[in-house]
Each structure stands twice: as structure tokens, then as C-alpha cells.
Design a protein around this motif. Structure first.
Motif, PDB file in Angstrom:
ATOM      1  N   LEU A   1      -4.405  -7.642   9.190  1.00  0.00           N
ATOM      2  CA  LEU A   1      -3.725  -6.576   8.459  1.00  0.00           C
ATOM      3  C   LEU A   1      -3.683  -6.864   6.968  1.00  0.00           C
ATOM      4  O   LEU A   1      -3.875  -5.957   6.139  1.00  0.00           O
ATOM      5  CB  LEU A   1      -2.312  -6.384   9.012  1.00  0.00           C
ATOM      6  N   VAL A   2      -3.445  -8.123   6.601  1.00  0.00           N
ATOM      7  CA  VAL A   2      -3.430  -8.491   5.179  1.00  0.00           C
ATOM      8  C   VAL A   2      -4.816  -8.267   4.573  1.00  0.00           C
ATOM      9  O   VAL A   2      -4.954  -7.661   3.503  1.00  0.00           O
ATOM     10  CB  VAL A   2      -2.998  -9.962   4.994  1.00  0.00           C
ATOM     11  N   GLY A   3      -5.864  -8.737   5.263  1.00  0.00           N
ATOM     12  CA  GLY A   3      -7.217  -8.614   4.740  1.00  0.00           C
ATOM     13  C   GLY A   3      -7.645  -7.173   4.549  1.00  0.00           C
ATOM     14  O   GLY A   3      -8.138  -6.792   3.486  1.00  0.00           O
ATOM     15  N   ILE A   4      -7.454  -6.351   5.568  1.00  0.00           N
ATOM     16  CA  ILE A   4      -7.928  -4.970   5.490  1.00  0.00           C
ATOM     17  C   ILE A   4      -7.084  -4.161   4.505  1.00  0.00           C
ATOM     18  O   ILE A   4      -7.596  -3.243   3.834  1.00  0.00           O
ATOM     19  CB  ILE A   4      -7.940  -4.329   6.895  1.00  0.00           C
ATOM     20  N   SER A   5      -5.796  -4.504   4.367  1.00  0.00           N
ATOM     21  CA  SER A   5      -4.933  -3.808   3.407  1.00  0.00           C
ATOM     22  C   SER A   5      -5.308  -4.166   1.976  1.00  0.00           C
ATOM     23  O   SER A   5      -5.352  -3.289   1.097  1.00  0.00           O
ATOM     24  CB  SER A   5      -3.462  -4.164   3.667  1.00  0.00           C
ATOM     25  N   VAL A   6      -5.572  -5.449   1.725  1.00  0.00           N
ATOM     26  CA  VAL A   6      -5.969  -5.886   0.380  1.00  0.00           C
ATOM     27  C   VAL A   6      -7.307  -5.267  -0.007  1.00  0.00           C
ATOM     28  O   VAL A   6      -7.492  -4.819  -1.146  1.00  0.00           O
ATOM     29  CB  VAL A   6      -6.039  -7.423   0.302  1.00  0.00           C
ATOM     30  N   GLU A   7      -8.247  -5.220   0.946  1.00  0.00           N
ATOM     31  CA  GLU A   7      -9.545  -4.622   0.640  1.00  0.00           C
ATOM     32  C   GLU A   7      -9.367  -3.161   0.231  1.00  0.00           C
ATOM     33  O   GLU A   7      -9.911  -2.715  -0.793  1.00  0.00           O
ATOM     34  CB  GLU A   7     -10.481  -4.720   1.842  1.00  0.00           C
ATOM     35  N   LEU A   8      -8.631  -2.398   1.019  1.00  0.00           N
ATOM     36  CA  LEU A   8      -8.465  -0.975   0.737  1.00  0.00           C
ATOM     37  C   LEU A   8      -7.673  -0.750  -0.547  1.00  0.00           C
ATOM     38  O   LEU A   8      -8.068   0.058  -1.400  1.00  0.00           O
ATOM     39  CB  LEU A   8      -7.764  -0.280   1.904  1.00  0.00           C
ATOM     40  N   LEU A   9      -6.560  -1.458  -0.706  1.00  0.00           N
ATOM     41  CA  LEU A   9      -5.710  -1.258  -1.887  1.00  0.00           C
ATOM     42  C   LEU A   9      -6.452  -1.616  -3.162  1.00  0.00           C
ATOM     43  O   LEU A   9      -6.366  -0.895  -4.168  1.00  0.00           O
ATOM     44  CB  LEU A   9      -4.432  -2.086  -1.759  1.00  0.00           C
ATOM     45  N   SER A  10      -7.196  -2.714  -3.142  1.00  0.00           N
ATOM     46  CA  SER A  10      -7.921  -3.124  -4.352  1.00  0.00           C
ATOM     47  C   SER A  10      -8.950  -2.067  -4.747  1.00  0.00           C
ATOM     48  O   SER A  10      -9.111  -1.751  -5.935  1.00  0.00           O
ATOM     49  CB  SER A  10      -8.609  -4.481  -4.132  1.00  0.00           C
TER      50      SER A  10
END
Length: 256
Positions: free
Chosen positions: A149-158
Motif C-alpha cells: 500500500l505504501v509503494g503503490i500510494s507513493v508511486e501514484l501520489l508522486s
């Protein structure tokens, strides 16, 4: 002379309707395919056909009630991967996506997702708890889901942060290094590596998770980042050089 590194992304800015529709359709179809692999027993049957032993049926699903919690998580990880990439295609991407590229990229993701589904039902690699109610007592599953969840959220948000910057006319011709990109110049690549690795870890255990993470880390470090760095250097010149000097990390803050 060294061989020129391959760039998997077109740098031509163009909206390709047919390619985009193909990509979205195939990524949406993958969600249904991964669910069917698990819920209808296709993955279990394939594992058995290949000479392996599948987890017990009671660990996989409950008759009339769908997938057990662990396999619901695996299916939702596939859903998350498709949703993220569809949002990226519709909101973030500016590049031309020919039908051929849409098919190749979609199949690439489906192969990795399908391997995760297969490993999740193979009793040698599966992290499925012996009983459905014990999932909250499994630190490895909770950790795997958390890092995913952290990885996919950071990718999308960035990527959304960068898109918002680009859409401001005042920023025309400027490279972006704010928000999450101030922590690593290609943090979206690093975040992708993290969620892919922990999707694999949650499905198939430590060895599979490490192999997948290493594969993507190596590819980004030795191909993806150098290719993109070259493109950005040619486009932005000294502005990009200044950003690289200010931001020491490329993929993962504090690591690389």
C-alpha cells in the motif's frame, strides 16, 4: 561501442485513443482473470497439473461465500495494480501508446500477477494461514500488505504531484523535483519496485519477493534510470544537472 539502452516508453507526446482503450481494457480484464484463477480453482488445477500440491480448498474459498480473507487480499492487490495503471494512463501519461505497446505492457503485468496467484496456492510457497481467522495474527501478511500500500500510494501520489506541476503554465519548460520527487529523482520507479516486491512476497514468500524486487531494481538502476536521465539531460540541460546535484538518491530515499 556499448549498445544503446532500450527505452520502454515513447517520448512522443500524443494521445492514442485506440492504444489507450486497449490498455485499459486489458488491465481491467486482468482483474477478472486473477479473481477467476483463485476463486474458480484454475490456479490450483494448474499447480497440480505441473506436479505440485495446492493448498486445501477450505483455505482457498468457502462454498457460496467467495474467497477466504488471504486470497481476497491477493485478488485486491491485482485490482490495485490495474487501477493504479489505468489512472496513470488516463490522468498522468502524455506519451503515445500504440496498440502493440499497450498489449505488451498489459501482458507483462498479467504474467507477474498470474505468477503471484499461482505461488499463493502452491503449498510450498503460499503464505495462506491454516485458518481464515488467523490472518490478523500473521505479521508477514500484514507487513506485505502494508509495504504494498505504501509503494503503490507513493508511486501514484508522486506522479499526480508532477502532473499538477506540469499543468501550470508558469512551469512550462521546467523540470519537476518537488513533493515526493524531492526525496529521490525517480521515486515513482522505486515505489513501483517496492509494491511489486511485496505483492510477490505476500503471494509467494521471501524468495519470490526478493527475486521480483531484485529484477525490477536492477532493471531500473541499469536501464530505466540511465535512459530517463539521458532524456531529461537533453531536454532540460543544466536545470536537470542542478536537480541531480541537490537530490542524491535516485530510486529509494536513504538507499539508492
Amino acid at each position: 561501442m556499448a549498445n544503446k539502452l532500450h527505452d520502454n516508453v515513447s517520448r512522443v507526446k500524443k494521445f492514442n485513443v485506440l492504444g489507450t482503450a486497449t490498455f485499459i481494457g486489458l488491465r481491467a480484464a486482468d482483474v477478472a482473470f486473477q479473481y477467476t484463477l483463485l476463486n474458480d480453482g484454475w490456479a490450483s488445477k494448474l499447480v497440480q497439473t505441473l506436479g505440485g500440491r495446492s493448498v486445501e480448498l477450505a483455505q482457498l474459498n468457502s462454498a457460496g461465500r467467495g474467497l477466504q480473507p488471504y486470497y481476497t487480499i491477493i485478488a485486491m492487490m491485482a485490482l490495485g495494480s490495474s487501477l493504479k495503471q489505468i489512472i496513470t494512463m488516463l490522468v498522468v501519461s502524455e506519451q503515445d501508446t500504440p496498440v502493440s505497446s499497450a498489449i505488451v505492457i498489459s501482458l507483462f503485468n498479467t504474467v507477474f500477477n498470474s505468477l503471484n496467484s499461482l505461488f499463493s496456492v502452491w503449498d510450498v510457497t503460499s503464505r495462506s494461514p491454516p485458518t481464515a481467522g488467523s490472518i490478523l495474527g500473521s505479521p508477514s501478511i500484514i507487513a506485505g500488505l502494508g509495504f504494498y500500500l505504501v509503494g503503490i500510494s507513493v508511486e501514484l501520489l508522486s506522479e499526480l504531484q508532477r502532473t499538477a506541476f506540469k499543468k501550470d503554465p508558469a512551469n512550462k519548460g521546467k523540470p519537476y523535483a518537488g513533493g515526493l520527487f524531492s526525496l529521490a529523482t525517480h521515486i515513482n520507479y522505486g515505489a513501483y519496485t517496492i509494491w511489486r516486491a511485496f505483492y510477490a512476497f505476500t503471494s509467494g514468500g521471501s524468495l519470490w519477493g526478493f527475486a521480483v524486487g531484485l529484477f525490477f531494481f536492477y532493471d531500473f538502476a541499469h536501464r530505466g534510470v540511465p535512459v530517463l536521465d539521458e532524456y531529461l539531460s537533453q531536454r532540460y540541460g543544466s536545470q536537470w544537472a542542478t536537480i541531480k546535484a541537490r537530490v542524491p538518491y535516485k530510486l529509494i530515499p536513504g538507499i539508492y
